[in-house]
Scaffold this active site. Sequence first.
Site, short mmCIF file in Angstrom:
data_model
loop_
_atom_site.label_atom_id
_atom_site.label_comp_id
_atom_site.label_asym_id
_atom_site.label_seq_id
_atom_site.Cartn_x
_atom_site.Cartn_y
_atom_site.Cartn_z
N GLU A 29 0.83 -1.19 0.00
CA GLU A 29 0.00 0.00 0.00
C GLU A 29 0.88 1.26 0.00
OE1 GLU A 29 -2.24 -0.75 3.51
OE2 GLU A 29 -3.12 -2.57 2.69
N ALA A 59 -5.84 -3.91 0.97
CA ALA A 59 -6.36 -5.24 1.27
C ALA A 59 -5.19 -6.19 1.51
CB ALA A 59 -7.23 -5.74 0.11
N GLU A 60 -4.84 -6.39 2.78
CA GLU A 60 -3.68 -7.23 3.10
C GLU A 60 -3.88 -8.67 2.63
OE1 GLU A 60 -4.90 -4.95 5.15
OE2 GLU A 60 -3.18 -3.60 5.28
N GLN A 82 1.72 -2.64 5.69
CA GLN A 82 2.03 -1.24 6.04
C GLN A 82 2.36 -1.05 7.52
OE1 GLN A 82 -0.98 2.08 5.55
NE2 GLN A 82 0.37 2.49 3.81
N PHE A 86 -1.67 -5.04 11.09
CA PHE A 86 -2.65 -5.33 10.05
C PHE A 86 -2.46 -6.73 9.43
CE2 PHE A 86 -2.29 -0.52 8.91
CZ PHE A 86 -2.85 -0.19 10.13
N HIS A 129 -1.08 -0.25 15.32
CA HIS A 129 0.10 -0.01 14.50
C HIS A 129 1.39 -0.54 15.12
CE1 HIS A 129 -2.76 2.61 12.57
NE2 HIS A 129 -1.88 2.99 11.66
#
Length: 325
Positions: A29, A59-60, A82, A86, A129
């Site tokens: 991304e 969209a992982e 990212q 995630f 994160h």
Amino acid sequence: MTQKTMIQAITDALRTELRNDENVLVFGEDVAKNGGVFRATEGLYDEFGEERVFDTPLAESGIGGLALGLALQQYRPVMEIQFFGFVFEAMDSVASQLARLRYRSGGVYHAPVTIRSPFGGGVKTPELHADNLEGLFYQCPGLKVVIPSNPYDAKGLLISAIRDNDPVVFLEHMKLYRSFREEVPDNDYTIEIGKANVALEGKDISIITYGAMVRTALKAAEQLKKDKIDCEIIDLRTISPLDVETIVSSVKKTNRAVVVQEAQKQAGIASHVIAEINDRALLYLDAPVGRVNAPDTVFPFAAAEDVWLPNEKDIINKVKETLNF
């Protein structure tokens, strides 16, 4: 040799392998024109074009599936999640598919995929994160898990990861990205995956750690030196495969050990390291192995992060407690 930050060393490694092998592809991304959230891929899109450095949808699961498909077509994908919190969206591709591709195909297919991702606390990121999820992937046979603590190691280990025929989870602690510089060779070089580094020689106690906690441990050792406590620091570099030989050799020399991780006590890999020490060097220990870690709660919001994260003082206290056992 050039003075580089860790983010610059990572970019250098990616550029090196994109030049060396036309089958290397970099995607994720915002990694193309924008150069990624932390600019780890800055300039690569302009140099290599959109067929080799390109953006994906948000969209992982799609990123992981794409990496798997490309690996089956003889490419060497470098996929970026990212932020590592995630990664759950890509767990099926990484843990269920990539990790066992070589085994389930009887060696016919390989999965030379590098899964790059920033992680870690100390920089006040939003929720999800910073999470330390390395322990989840340590528990997945078929995956290698690499966590560098400095620019020199980051470049050499990332080049090794991209060249590896098996999937490598390559985790980059955000706090280390631009916090210091060191000499990094401009040329192509590799560091062996699965080999720890003795970051500091010592004789009184072994501090075994990885990632950003290596820097914290070095600062703690500097303070402990004033109290005539001589620490040996083992930088694991790779947590899977774990360099048990270097760990045990250090413990047999010092007879005491403290294992340090940023992750919660129930997470990370400290418990695995302690188990290996107890299995292989129990009779050399003069005290139980100490452990420094975060509390067993979810990663806190930014306002509480400094209180929650392990720090230099925690390491100093645990070292002294272990020595005074």
